[in-house]
Design a protein around this motif. Structure first.
Motif, PDB file in Angstrom:
ATOM      1  N   PHE A  11       0.978  -1.152   0.055  1.00 22.03           N
ATOM      2  CA  PHE A  11       0.093   0.093  -0.039  1.00 22.03           C
ATOM      3  C   PHE A  11       0.949   1.180   0.037  1.00 22.03           C
ATOM      4  CE2 PHE A  11      -2.490  -3.399   1.928  1.00 22.03           C
ATOM      5  CZ  PHE A  11      -3.646  -3.269   1.545  1.00 22.03           C
ATOM      6  N   LEU A  38     -10.916  -0.793  -1.453  1.00 24.50           N
ATOM      7  CA  LEU A  38      -9.651  -1.207  -2.139  1.00 24.50           C
ATOM      8  C   LEU A  38      -9.568  -2.630  -2.319  1.00 24.50           C
ATOM      9  CD1 LEU A  38      -7.313   0.516   0.651  1.00 24.50           C
ATOM     10  CD2 LEU A  38      -7.577   1.031  -2.046  1.00 24.50           C
ATOM     11  N   GLU A  92      -2.970   5.151   0.656  1.00 22.56           N
ATOM     12  CA  GLU A  92      -3.675   4.203   0.968  1.00 22.56           C
ATOM     13  C   GLU A  92      -3.985   3.551   2.336  1.00 22.56           C
ATOM     14  OE1 GLU A  92      -3.807   1.518  -3.193  1.00 22.56           O
ATOM     15  OE2 GLU A  92      -2.021   1.488  -1.945  1.00 22.56           O
TER      16      GLU A  92
END
Length: 361
Positions: free
Chosen positions: A156, A279, A160
């Motif tokens: 990530f 996500l 994020e």
């Protein structure tokens, strides 16, 4: 057929079997006509020489119980029951050929499973069969198949990570904050006790890991380490302290003895959180990759990152994360060109173009 001490024996497929019957003409005819019939063996209680593959494997597992940690033994028995027992049940060592092994290999999906089943259980079992003279050679002459892992490193980025932490709450938010800002493995975080954390010195001592609710030594000597507490991580450690109070463990659950039982227990929370953040699913181990990739892409020292991760040496870190390392070298003329300049007169100008070098005076 042959006589031994007045009893009839059968020698078939390299194995000597006693029929328990007297050596008479009638019994010889009976054996010759029925020696391949399983019901015949049951009726006359014919016993084979040697032990089954499963019996030999169970002996190996019992021996390993004396030497290995409980979590490792659980894994061995799980693989034994799932992969070995169904295929090798009721079979004797002499009945297994290299082709049988090759066919069985095709049913295994991961190299780790093959290593446990073959190198830790089956090979030692067949070696004992050779020692006890049940067989002369082992069928394990077939090389492992090439198994490609579908695991993908997909860390990530900082945006994020912020999104995930903003949408998480409670103990799980603190768990993820520690994971993202230390690079610790899931089991190492779950095994943390307050005595391992030194806020004064700004360090965390990592000396154990937790698997299936049991604490054990880390996976390697290099995993036993002392790491720095980053300011971002300290916030989550102190917030978790408010939740867990004065208990021994940093993270605990209400069930059993108050421990969270491994990454499987965290999976539901993790999937729900990623869905909330819109996500794509990535396993929770990506928190560790995220720490490494973000630190290295921001030009942190690779020796420090390697120590934080518990790698044996920086070469391992480099091999895993080389694409995230940015060079500190400022933009300048390559060194080999500078050296080339000395080959020409002082007023020589070197012009570079794609594919060739042109020299003007």
């Amino acid at each position: 057929l042959y006589n031994r001490n007045g009893k009839l024996y059968i020698y078939m497929n390299g194995v000597r079997k006693s029929s328990g019957l007297e050596d008479t003409q009638k019994n010889r005819e009976l054996l010759e006509n029925n020696h391949k019939n399983d019901e015949f063996y049951k009726k006359f209680d014919v016993r084979t020489k040697g032990r089954t593959i499963i019996e030999l494997c169970e002996e190996i597992l019992i021996e390993k119980e004396k030497k290995l940690q409980a979590t490792t033994i659980r894994s061995y028995y799980s693989n034994f029951n799932k992969h070995i027992l169904p295929f090798f049940s009721k079979k004797y060592p002499h009945e297994i050929t290299p082709k049988n092994i090759k066919d069985w290999y095709s049913s295994i999906k991961t190299l780790g499973t093959l290593n446990i089943c073959v190198n830790s259980i089956l090979k030692p079992a067949f070696e004992n069969a050779i020692i006890e003279e049940y067989i002369k050679t082992s069928p394990f002459i077939v090389s492992f198949p090439t198994l490609r892992s579908d695991y993908e490193m997909n860390p990530f980025n900082l945006e994020e990570i912020k999104l995930i932490l903003d949408n998480a709450s409670g103990w799980f938010k603190n768990f993820l904050g520690i994971a993202f800002f230390t690079g610790m493995r899931t089991g190492e975080i779950l095994a943390l006790e307050y005595k391992d954390i030194n806020f004064t010195e700004g360090t965390i001592s990592i000396n154990k890991t937790q698997t299936m609710g049991l604490n054990k030594s880390p996976k390697s000597k290099s995993s036993i380490r002392e790491i720095d507490i980053l300011s971002q991580c300290e916030i989550f450690l102190k917030n978790q302290q408010k939740i867990s109070g004065l208990g021994k463990n940093l993270f605990k659950a209400e069930r059993r003895d108050g421990k969270i039982y491994g990454s499987c227990t965290l999976k539901y929370q993790w999937e729900k959180l990623l869905k909330k953040c819109n996500l794509k699913y990535r396993n929770i181990y990506q928190t560790r990759h995220s720490f490494a990739s973000n630190m290295l892409s921001n030009k942190e020292d690779i020796f420090w990152v390697s120590k934080m991760l518990g790698h044996k040496n920086p070469n391992i870190t480099l091999e895993k994360y080389s694409k995230y390392i940015k060079s500190n070298r400022t933009k300048k003329q390559p060194l080999w060109i500078q050296k080339t300049m000395f080959l020409y007169k002082i007023d020589t100008v070197v012009l570079l173009d794609i594919g060739y070098i042109e020299i003007h005076k």
